[in-house]
Design a protein around this motif. Structure first.
Motif, PDB file in Angstrom:
ATOM      1  N   THR A   1       0.304  10.689  -2.807  1.00 38.48           N
ATOM      2  CA  THR A   1      -0.622  11.154  -3.824  1.00 38.48           C
ATOM      3  C   THR A   1      -0.120  10.693  -5.178  1.00 38.48           C
ATOM      4  O   THR A   1       1.064  10.378  -5.350  1.00 38.48           O
ATOM      5  N   ALA A   2      -1.015  10.662  -6.155  1.00 42.52           N
ATOM      6  CA  ALA A   2      -0.636  10.202  -7.482  1.00 42.52           C
ATOM      7  C   ALA A   2       0.421  11.107  -8.106  1.00 42.52           C
ATOM      8  O   ALA A   2       1.320  10.639  -8.803  1.00 42.52           O
TER       9      ALA A   2
ATOM     10  N   THR B   1       0.836  -1.192   0.000  1.00 43.85           N
ATOM     11  CA  THR B   1       0.000   0.000   0.000  1.00 43.85           C
ATOM     12  C   THR B   1       0.877   1.251   0.000  1.00 43.85           C
ATOM     13  O   THR B   1       2.066   1.200   0.313  1.00 43.85           O
ATOM     14  N   SER B   2       0.259   2.365  -0.367  1.00 43.57           N
ATOM     15  CA  SER B   2       0.980   3.630  -0.382  1.00 43.57           C
ATOM     16  C   SER B   2       0.008   4.755  -0.120  1.00 43.57           C
ATOM     17  O   SER B   2      -1.103   4.764  -0.635  1.00 43.57           O
TER      18      SER B   2
ATOM     19  N   GLU C   1      -3.670  -0.464  -8.344  1.00 43.58           N
ATOM     20  CA  GLU C   1      -3.899   0.865  -8.883  1.00 43.58           C
ATOM     21  C   GLU C   1      -2.605   1.388  -9.502  1.00 43.58           C
ATOM     22  O   GLU C   1      -1.513   1.014  -9.074  1.00 43.58           O
ATOM     23  N   TYR C   2      -2.750   2.267 -10.489  1.00 45.84           N
ATOM     24  CA  TYR C   2      -1.570   2.909 -11.078  1.00 45.84           C
ATOM     25  C   TYR C   2      -1.795   4.415 -11.140  1.00 45.84           C
ATOM     26  O   TYR C   2      -2.936   4.894 -11.175  1.00 45.84           O
ATOM     27  N   SER C   3      -0.718   5.144 -11.142  1.00 44.02           N
ATOM     28  CA  SER C   3      -0.791   6.602 -11.183  1.00 44.02           C
ATOM     29  C   SER C   3      -0.593   7.102 -12.611  1.00 44.02           C
ATOM     30  O   SER C   3       0.330   6.677 -13.303  1.00 44.02           O
TER      31      SER C   3
ATOM     32  N   GLU D   1       3.585   9.521 -12.573  1.00 42.98           N
ATOM     33  CA  GLU D   1       2.914   8.590 -13.475  1.00 42.98           C
ATOM     34  C   GLU D   1       3.756   7.339 -13.697  1.00 42.98           C
ATOM     35  O   GLU D   1       4.979   7.402 -13.780  1.00 42.98           O
TER      36      GLU D   1
ATOM     37  N   ASN E   1      -3.896  -0.957  -3.033  1.00 37.61           N
ATOM     38  CA  ASN E   1      -4.757  -0.402  -1.983  1.00 37.61           C
ATOM     39  C   ASN E   1      -6.140  -1.002  -2.159  1.00 37.61           C
ATOM     40  O   ASN E   1      -6.978  -0.470  -2.891  1.00 37.61           O
TER      41      ASN E   1
ATOM     42  N   ARG F   1       0.610   0.562  -7.057  1.00 34.48           N
ATOM     43  CA  ARG F   1       0.435   0.231  -5.639  1.00 34.48           C
ATOM     44  C   ARG F   1      -0.727  -0.740  -5.489  1.00 34.48           C
ATOM     45  O   ARG F   1      -1.505  -0.970  -6.433  1.00 34.48           O
TER      46      ARG F   1
ATOM     47  N   GLU G   1      -4.032  11.142 -10.726  1.00 36.50           N
ATOM     48  CA  GLU G   1      -4.887  10.376  -9.820  1.00 36.50           C
ATOM     49  C   GLU G   1      -4.543   8.901  -9.906  1.00 36.50           C
ATOM     50  O   GLU G   1      -3.944   8.445 -10.876  1.00 36.50           O
ATOM     51  N   TRP G   2      -4.920   8.184  -8.841  1.00 37.19           N
ATOM     52  CA  TRP G   2      -4.746   6.739  -8.823  1.00 37.19           C
ATOM     53  C   TRP G   2      -5.936   6.101  -9.530  1.00 37.19           C
ATOM     54  O   TRP G   2      -7.080   6.391  -9.222  1.00 37.19           O
TER      55      TRP G   2
END
Length: 302
Positions: A93-94, A89-90, A109-111, A99, A105, A103, A115-116
């Motif tokens: 912020t994205a 987890t992280s 998810e990817y940045s 980019e 969560n 992570r 945003e994630w």
């Protein structure tokens, strides 16, 4: 002076000797090579997949191989054993993570730098429902009065389209009842439903009447999860209307279509029907244009 010269020579020799560091192996294949099981060959470049599987290596180009001595990318964990990579987890912020960051969560998810976003890495546990059907006859069901009519569609009446021919249905194959025209949701979700209709030429025969415009409505009716198809069972109605000018007499087809999205809960039912006001003569029945594939239905689970 001689002493200092000897120290310089020793330092340079030490640097050359240890330009490649091997841990548990006398035969390192990179700047740093760790052999977890001490099972690598003492010389040569031929390593079996089993020997590589417990190795970690850093190349002179800055690539890291985990379970492989030939990393093709910056971090390469592809091998014949357990090549999985775990992400934690992280709270970054994205934009801080930048980019391309990944992570976990409660889901991958990817940045994108702003945003994630969820990373869809798995197939759904069930196949999505898709229904395709066509109508090639004039059978309709009227609710008021309740009757099954085979002689044609009725002017100024709700003509529920029954008697479909199913061309395709995925999943279990029993969510759409072709004879009744009823689609039943197998589970909660969003469903996109679309159907088209086309009446045969000569259906339009009307004089100017501002209170009763010439029109045909394609309608989706959503019912609850009981067995009734009465007004008390209606959850939602979506109408799509096509209007025509008052002089639209002659060989002009009157057609309509309706596409809508519905959130349906398990057991709720969806039915298509049309209502039209095209003919002032109150003709007993009108035919669909049953040739050329004009009357079709598609329902797709999202």
């Amino acid at each position: 002076m001689k002493k200092n010269f000897v120290l310089i020579i020793l330092a340079l020799s030490f640097n050359v000797a240890f330009s490649q560091v091997g841990i548990n192996t006398p035969n390192p294949r990179g700047i740093l090579h760790t052999d977890g099981q001490k099972d690598n060959p003492t010389s040569g470049s031929s390593f079996t997949p089993a020997q590589q599987m417990n190795d970690v290596l850093i190349t002179s180009t800055g690539r890291i191989g985990v379970g492989t001595i030939n990393p093709a990318v910056k971090v390469d964990a592809r091998n014949s054993g357990n090549g999985a990579i775990g992400f934690g987890t992280s709270s970054l912020t994205a934009s801080t993570a930048d980019e391309g960051a990944v992570r976990y969560n409660t889901g991958m998810e990817y940045s994108n730098g702003n945003e994630w976003l969820p990373l869809l890495t798995a197939q759904p546990t069930v196949n999505k429902v898709i229904v395709i059907a066509a109508k090639t006859d004039n059978t309709v069901k009227l609710l008021n009065p309740s009757a099954l009519v085979t002689t044609g569609l009725q002017n100024r009446a709700s003509n529920y389209l029954v008697g479909w021919t199913k061309a395709f249905e995925s999943n279990s194959g029993n969510t759409f009842n072709a004879s009744t025209g009823i689609f039943t949701a197998p589970r909660n979700g969003v469903y996109v439903a679309s159907f088209t209709t086309d009446l045969a030429p000569l259906a339009i025969n009307y004089t100017v009447d501002p209170l009763n415009p010439i029109q045909i409505e394609a309608i989706w009716q959503l019912y609850d999860n009981t067995t009734g198809v009465f007004a008390t069972n209606i959850v939602n109605t979506v109408k799509c209307v096509n209007t025509m000018s008052s002089n639209s007499n002659g060989n002009i087809d009157a057609g309509s279509n309706c596409t809508a999205s519905f959130y349906m809960t398990t057991g709720q039912r969806l039915m298509p029907y049309i209502w039209f006001n095209l003919n002032g003569l109150n003709t007993a029945g009108f035919s669909l244009n049953n040739t050329g594939g004009y009357n079709n239905l598609t329902i797709a689970e999202q």
